[in-house]
Design a protein around this motif. Structure first.
Motif, mmCIF file in Angstrom:
data_model
loop_
_atom_site.group_PDB
_atom_site.id
_atom_site.type_symbol
_atom_site.label_atom_id
_atom_site.label_comp_id
_atom_site.label_asym_id
_atom_site.label_seq_id
_atom_site.Cartn_x
_atom_site.Cartn_y
_atom_site.Cartn_z
ATOM 1 N N ASP A 4 53.258 11.039 12.084
ATOM 2 C CA ASP A 4 53.513 12.427 12.453
ATOM 3 C C ASP A 4 54.193 13.154 11.298
ATOM 4 O O ASP A 4 55.034 12.576 10.592
ATOM 5 C CB ASP A 4 54.395 12.473 13.701
ATOM 6 C CG ASP A 4 54.593 13.894 14.199
ATOM 7 O OD1 ASP A 4 53.738 14.364 14.952
ATOM 8 O OD2 ASP A 4 55.594 14.518 13.798
ATOM 9 N N GLU A 5 53.827 14.417 11.080
ATOM 10 C CA GLU A 5 54.333 15.165 9.930
ATOM 11 C C GLU A 5 55.840 15.380 9.969
ATOM 12 O O GLU A 5 56.432 15.787 8.967
ATOM 13 C CB GLU A 5 53.623 16.523 9.836
ATOM 14 C CG GLU A 5 52.145 16.386 9.506
ATOM 15 C CD GLU A 5 51.483 17.728 9.305
ATOM 16 O OE1 GLU A 5 52.185 18.748 9.226
ATOM 17 O OE2 GLU A 5 50.242 17.768 9.226
ATOM 18 N N GLY A 14 60.267 11.968 1.024
ATOM 19 C CA GLY A 14 60.192 13.207 0.269
ATOM 20 C C GLY A 14 61.400 13.416 -0.623
ATOM 21 O O GLY A 14 61.275 13.887 -1.763
ATOM 22 N N LYS A 15 62.584 13.059 -0.150
ATOM 23 C CA LYS A 15 63.794 13.211 -0.961
ATOM 24 C C LYS A 15 63.722 12.340 -2.211
ATOM 25 O O LYS A 15 64.113 12.777 -3.307
ATOM 26 C CB LYS A 15 65.040 12.855 -0.140
ATOM 27 C CG LYS A 15 65.398 13.876 0.922
ATOM 28 C CD LYS A 15 66.825 13.707 1.416
ATOM 29 C CE LYS A 15 67.037 12.370 2.088
ATOM 30 N NZ LYS A 15 68.412 12.246 2.646
ATOM 31 N N LEU A 16 63.241 11.119 -2.063
ATOM 32 C CA LEU A 16 63.133 10.229 -3.216
ATOM 33 C C LEU A 16 62.074 10.710 -4.200
ATOM 34 O O LEU A 16 62.261 10.647 -5.415
ATOM 35 C CB LEU A 16 62.807 8.811 -2.751
ATOM 36 C CG LEU A 16 63.930 8.056 -2.031
ATOM 37 C CD1 LEU A 16 63.422 6.724 -1.496
ATOM 38 C CD2 LEU A 16 65.113 7.828 -2.967
ATOM 39 N N ASN A 180 61.216 21.378 5.219
ATOM 40 C CA ASN A 180 59.766 21.371 5.432
ATOM 41 C C ASN A 180 59.033 20.873 4.189
ATOM 42 O O ASN A 180 58.035 20.142 4.287
ATOM 43 C CB ASN A 180 59.287 22.776 5.801
ATOM 44 C CG ASN A 180 59.732 23.193 7.180
ATOM 45 O OD1 ASN A 180 59.993 22.350 8.046
ATOM 46 N ND2 ASN A 180 59.830 24.494 7.405
ATOM 47 N N MET A 181 59.522 21.286 3.012
ATOM 48 C CA MET A 181 58.897 20.852 1.771
ATOM 49 C C MET A 181 59.055 19.354 1.578
ATOM 50 O O MET A 181 58.123 18.665 1.153
ATOM 51 C CB MET A 181 59.527 21.610 0.604
ATOM 52 C CG MET A 181 58.841 21.366 -0.739
ATOM 53 S SD MET A 181 57.160 21.993 -0.787
ATOM 54 C CE MET A 181 56.245 20.488 -1.094
ATOM 55 N N TYR A 187 54.467 13.293 3.358
ATOM 56 C CA TYR A 187 53.143 13.232 3.977
ATOM 57 C C TYR A 187 52.055 13.148 2.905
ATOM 58 O O TYR A 187 51.079 12.397 3.058
ATOM 59 C CB TYR A 187 52.928 14.457 4.863
ATOM 60 C CG TYR A 187 51.701 14.350 5.745
ATOM 61 C CD1 TYR A 187 51.761 13.682 6.964
ATOM 62 C CD2 TYR A 187 50.488 14.911 5.350
ATOM 63 C CE1 TYR A 187 50.634 13.571 7.767
ATOM 64 C CE2 TYR A 187 49.367 14.801 6.146
ATOM 65 C CZ TYR A 187 49.442 14.144 7.355
ATOM 66 O OH TYR A 187 48.326 14.033 8.146
ATOM 67 N N ASN A 188 52.217 13.906 1.809
ATOM 68 C CA ASN A 188 51.237 13.860 0.726
ATOM 69 C C ASN A 188 51.108 12.451 0.157
ATOM 70 O O ASN A 188 50.006 11.978 -0.140
ATOM 71 C CB ASN A 188 51.646 14.817 -0.389
ATOM 72 C CG ASN A 188 51.402 16.269 -0.047
ATOM 73 O OD1 ASN A 188 50.750 16.588 0.943
ATOM 74 N ND2 ASN A 188 51.935 17.168 -0.855
ATOM 75 N N GLU A 189 52.240 11.786 0.000
ATOM 76 C CA GLU A 189 52.209 10.434 -0.584
ATOM 77 C C GLU A 189 51.501 9.457 0.344
ATOM 78 O O GLU A 189 50.732 8.603 -0.105
ATOM 79 C CB GLU A 189 53.633 9.968 -0.871
ATOM 80 C CG GLU A 189 53.724 8.747 -1.756
ATOM 81 C CD GLU A 189 53.376 9.038 -3.213
ATOM 82 O OE1 GLU A 189 53.193 8.054 -3.964
ATOM 83 O OE2 GLU A 189 53.276 10.210 -3.589
#
Length: 242
Positions: A4-5, A14-16, A180-181, A187-189
């Protein structure tokens, strides 16, 4: 389906990814390549710019594997299986599965790297650390083409929709990446990993359990890479002070 997004794992991932410092292709490196060039080295930069451009382009096309884990790297030729491939910095968080994307150096003294992405954003990283500086909404679909102005702090982008956008700085410091970013980066990874698994196995389905397992694996890998990079940088700094 993928995770889930809004899964917390994607936020941590995302933070890493945004923090950069993903190391380089040499496990024994002291990360000298991650430091801005000295003035004397900068004087010869023009002659090697095309070589560096090819190298960065190859890195952006690299798979989700790390050289330490898979024994492969992204070299100046773009090949992922060559033992002679070398790269000095990795830029992550975007996703490039649908079309070929431009990548270019931008900013004062070309200290930043910019590339398009399938999520309609224009990504800009710190050239030397791989830290994500900003991700700009640049197209309704996909960002394909980017070019920097040779003298002025401007760049232009275009993609699938019928607009061409001109970008110029309007803030002294970039805005911090919002939650959100960071979810989107994670999610992209995972989406890249799903496509990589499809290419290797031929199976189109990737269940949530597998994507969650992959997210956990990436979290461990990135944490380890950043720890190694920080340790190598500290060792190099200690040698300089002796």
């Amino acid at each position: 389906d993928l995770l889930d997004e809004r899964d917390p794992l994607l936020y941590e991932l995302g933070k890493l990814l945004a923090a950069g410092k993903h190391g380089n292709s040499s496990s024994s490196s002291t990360n000298a390549n991650l430091q801005p060039p000295a003035p004397a080295a900068a004087a010869t930069a023009a002659g090697t710019n095309s070589s560096r451009r090819r190298r960065v382009g190859a890195v952006l096309q690299d798979s989700d594997h790390t050289p330490a884990a898979a024994g492969v790297g992204a070299g100046v030729t773009g090949g992922s299986g060559s033992s002679s491939s070398h790269w000095c910095c990795r830029y992550r968080g975007h996703v490039s599965l649908k079309t070929v994307k431009d990548v270019t150096f931008v900013g004062p003294d070309q200290t930043m790297v910019a590339a398009g992405s399938d999520d309609g954003r224009l990504y800009v990283w710190d050239r030397y650390t791989g830290e994500l500086i900003t991700a700009l909404r640049a197209d309704r679909y996909v960002v394909n083409c980017i070019a920097g102005h040779p003298n002025l702090p401007m760049m232009v982008s275009c993609g699938i929709d019928n607009t061409v956008k001109l970008w110029t700085p309007c803030l002294n410091q970039p805005r911090p990446l919002d939650r959100n970013m960071l979810f989107s980066l994670g999610y992209n990874e995972i989406e890249r990993s799903a496509e990589s698994a499809l290419m290797r196995t031929g199976f189109g389905d990737m269940c949530k359990a597998f994507s969650k397992q992959r997210a956990q694996q990436l979290l461990r890998q990135l944490t380890q890479q950043q720890g190694q990079t920080a340790a190598a940088a500290a060792a190099a700094a200690a040698l300089c002070t002796q």
